[in-house]
Design a protein around this motif. Structure first.
Motif, short mmCIF file in Angstrom:
data_model
loop_
_atom_site.label_atom_id
_atom_site.label_comp_id
_atom_site.label_asym_id
_atom_site.label_seq_id
_atom_site.Cartn_x
_atom_site.Cartn_y
_atom_site.Cartn_z
N PHE A 27 0.83 -1.21 0.00
CA PHE A 27 0.00 0.00 0.00
C PHE A 27 0.86 1.26 0.00
O PHE A 27 0.42 2.31 -0.48
CB PHE A 27 -0.94 -0.01 1.21
CG PHE A 27 -2.02 -1.04 1.11
CD1 PHE A 27 -3.15 -0.81 0.34
CD2 PHE A 27 -1.92 -2.26 1.77
CE1 PHE A 27 -4.14 -1.77 0.22
CE2 PHE A 27 -2.91 -3.21 1.67
CZ PHE A 27 -4.02 -2.98 0.89
N ALA A 28 2.07 1.16 0.50
CA ALA A 28 2.95 2.33 0.54
C ALA A 28 3.30 2.79 -0.87
O ALA A 28 3.64 3.96 -1.07
CB ALA A 28 4.22 2.00 1.33
N GLY A 29 3.23 1.90 -1.84
CA GLY A 29 3.60 2.26 -3.21
C GLY A 29 2.44 2.53 -4.12
O GLY A 29 2.60 2.56 -5.35
N MET A 30 1.24 2.73 -3.56
CA MET A 30 0.05 2.87 -4.38
C MET A 30 -0.46 4.31 -4.48
O MET A 30 -1.53 4.55 -5.05
CB MET A 30 -1.06 1.95 -3.86
CG MET A 30 -0.72 0.48 -4.07
SD MET A 30 -1.92 -0.64 -3.34
CE MET A 30 -3.39 -0.22 -4.27
N GLY A 31 0.28 5.26 -3.93
CA GLY A 31 -0.11 6.66 -4.06
C GLY A 31 -1.35 7.06 -3.29
O GLY A 31 -2.01 8.04 -3.64
N LEU A 32 -1.63 6.33 -2.22
CA LEU A 32 -2.82 6.64 -1.41
C LEU A 32 -2.43 7.61 -0.30
O LEU A 32 -2.57 7.33 0.89
CB LEU A 32 -3.40 5.34 -0.83
CG LEU A 32 -3.73 4.25 -1.86
CD1 LEU A 32 -4.23 2.99 -1.17
CD2 LEU A 32 -4.75 4.77 -2.87
N ASN A 33 -1.97 8.77 -0.70
CA ASN A 33 -1.33 9.69 0.25
C ASN A 33 -2.28 10.65 0.94
O ASN A 33 -1.87 11.36 1.85
CB ASN A 33 -0.24 10.49 -0.49
CG ASN A 33 0.81 9.59 -1.10
OD1 ASN A 33 1.20 8.59 -0.50
ND2 ASN A 33 1.25 9.93 -2.31
N THR A 34 -3.53 10.69 0.49
CA THR A 34 -4.50 11.59 1.11
C THR A 34 -5.74 10.80 1.49
O THR A 34 -6.02 9.73 0.89
CB THR A 34 -4.91 12.72 0.16
OG1 THR A 34 -5.63 12.15 -0.96
CG2 THR A 34 -3.69 13.48 -0.34
N PRO A 35 -6.52 11.29 2.44
CA PRO A 35 -7.77 10.60 2.77
C PRO A 35 -8.68 10.44 1.56
O PRO A 35 -9.32 9.39 1.40
CB PRO A 35 -8.39 11.50 3.84
CG PRO A 35 -7.23 12.18 4.48
CD PRO A 35 -6.25 12.42 3.36
N ALA A 36 -8.76 11.46 0.70
CA ALA A 36 -9.62 11.38 -0.48
C ALA A 36 -9.15 10.27 -1.42
O ALA A 36 -9.97 9.52 -1.98
CB ALA A 36 -9.64 12.71 -1.21
N ALA A 37 -7.84 10.15 -1.62
CA ALA A 37 -7.31 9.09 -2.49
C ALA A 37 -7.63 7.72 -1.91
O ALA A 37 -7.98 6.78 -2.64
CB ALA A 37 -5.81 9.26 -2.68
N ARG A 38 -7.48 7.60 -0.59
CA ARG A 38 -7.78 6.31 0.05
C ARG A 38 -9.26 5.98 -0.08
O ARG A 38 -9.64 4.83 -0.32
CB ARG A 38 -7.34 6.35 1.51
CG ARG A 38 -5.82 6.44 1.67
CD ARG A 38 -5.38 6.19 3.09
NE ARG A 38 -5.63 7.30 3.99
CZ ARG A 38 -4.81 8.33 4.17
NH1 ARG A 38 -3.67 8.40 3.48
NH2 ARG A 38 -5.09 9.30 5.04
N GLN A 39 -10.10 6.99 0.08
CA GLN A 39 -11.54 6.75 -0.02
C GLN A 39 -11.93 6.35 -1.44
O GLN A 39 -12.73 5.43 -1.63
CB GLN A 39 -12.32 7.99 0.41
CG GLN A 39 -13.83 7.78 0.40
CD GLN A 39 -14.60 9.01 0.85
OE1 GLN A 39 -14.02 9.96 1.37
NE2 GLN A 39 -15.90 9.00 0.64
#
Length: 248
Positions: free
Chosen positions: A176-188
């Motif tokens: 998951f560290a390499g998937m660019g999910l760096n903001t809450p919006a991206a994760r959502q």
């Protein structure tokens, strides 16, 4: 995947169209990075199991092969608080994809998402299995559980042990560290994209099973199987156990 106790009939009807099911209108939501890393993990485990069998047949003690875990992230970089604006964007994308295959189905879906959000209905059900829809690890585990169940036309409800196994497997296999999910919006966006896809598929499979419609069950199972194999993961070659996804 835990079966939904509250049926959303209009939404399940969306998958009654063979064209929609075969084309899998919302396949663009698939998390390719997650699928690729999990597939790599399963492929390695399959090769290791074959080597262990050869070692035993030759009278050798199987060598320990610990897998290198992916980089870990702190809990607050894996979770998000649901933002209605982000959800509306996910809904719009989903409706657009479905409408591209069937305009009437897209209109029905748009109306139903406003009337009764399936993710809101499903969230407390997943919570009973220890899975949090506001966590990207859990959302990915739910997705893989559901697609495994759909591809294999599983009729029994998933067990808590299977849920824990899927969650633990995803946590140790997916980077998951390499998937660019760096903001809450991206994760959502990532999590909800997976969750809506698999909830709708699961409800359609459940309805086909309840109606004993073998032909539709095959269409849905093949659609789920094709979606996953196109991403490099054959869900018909693994079992889901308390140890996670285990090669057959």
């Amino acid at each position: 995947m835990p079966r939904l106790s509250t049926s959303l009939i209009c939404l399940t009807l969306l998958m009654a169209s063979p064209a929609l099911a075969q084309d899998y209108a919302w396949q663009g939501f698939a998390a390719a990075d997650a699928m690729n890393t999990l597939h790599h993990n399963l492929l390695n485990r399959t090769n290791e199991a074959a080597q262990e069998r050869r070692d035993r047949a030759a009278g050798r003690r199987p060598a320990a092969r610990p897998a290198a875990p992916p980089p870990s992230l702190p809990a607050n970089q894996l979770t998000f608080r649901r933002d209605p604006a982000v959800t509306r964007g996910v809904h719009a994308d989903l409706v657009k994809r479905v409408s591209g295959k069937d305009a009437n189905a897209g209109r029905v879906l748009s109306q139903e998402l406003v009337r009764r959000d399936p993710l809101t209905v499903a969230t407390p059900i997943f919570r009973r299995f220890g899975l949090d829809t506001g966590n990207v690890v859990d959302a990915t585990a739910i997705y893989f559980m559901g697609m495994w169940g759909a591809a294999n036309n599983v009729q029994n409800q998933m067990s808590p042990d299977q849920a824990r196994g899927a969650r633990a497997h995803v946590a140790r296999a997916v980077n998951f560290a390499g998937m660019g999910l760096n903001t809450p919006a991206a994760r959502q966006r990532y999590a909800e994209g997976l969750l809506y896809q698999v909830i709708l598929m699961d409800m359609a499979v459940e309805q086909a099973q309840q109606q004993k419609n073998a032909a539709h069950q095959r269409v849905l199972a093949d659609a789920a199987h094709r979606q996953m194999t196109q991403a490099g993961l054959d869900m018909r070659k693994v079992d889901l156990t308390a140890a996670g996804f285990v090669p057959l």
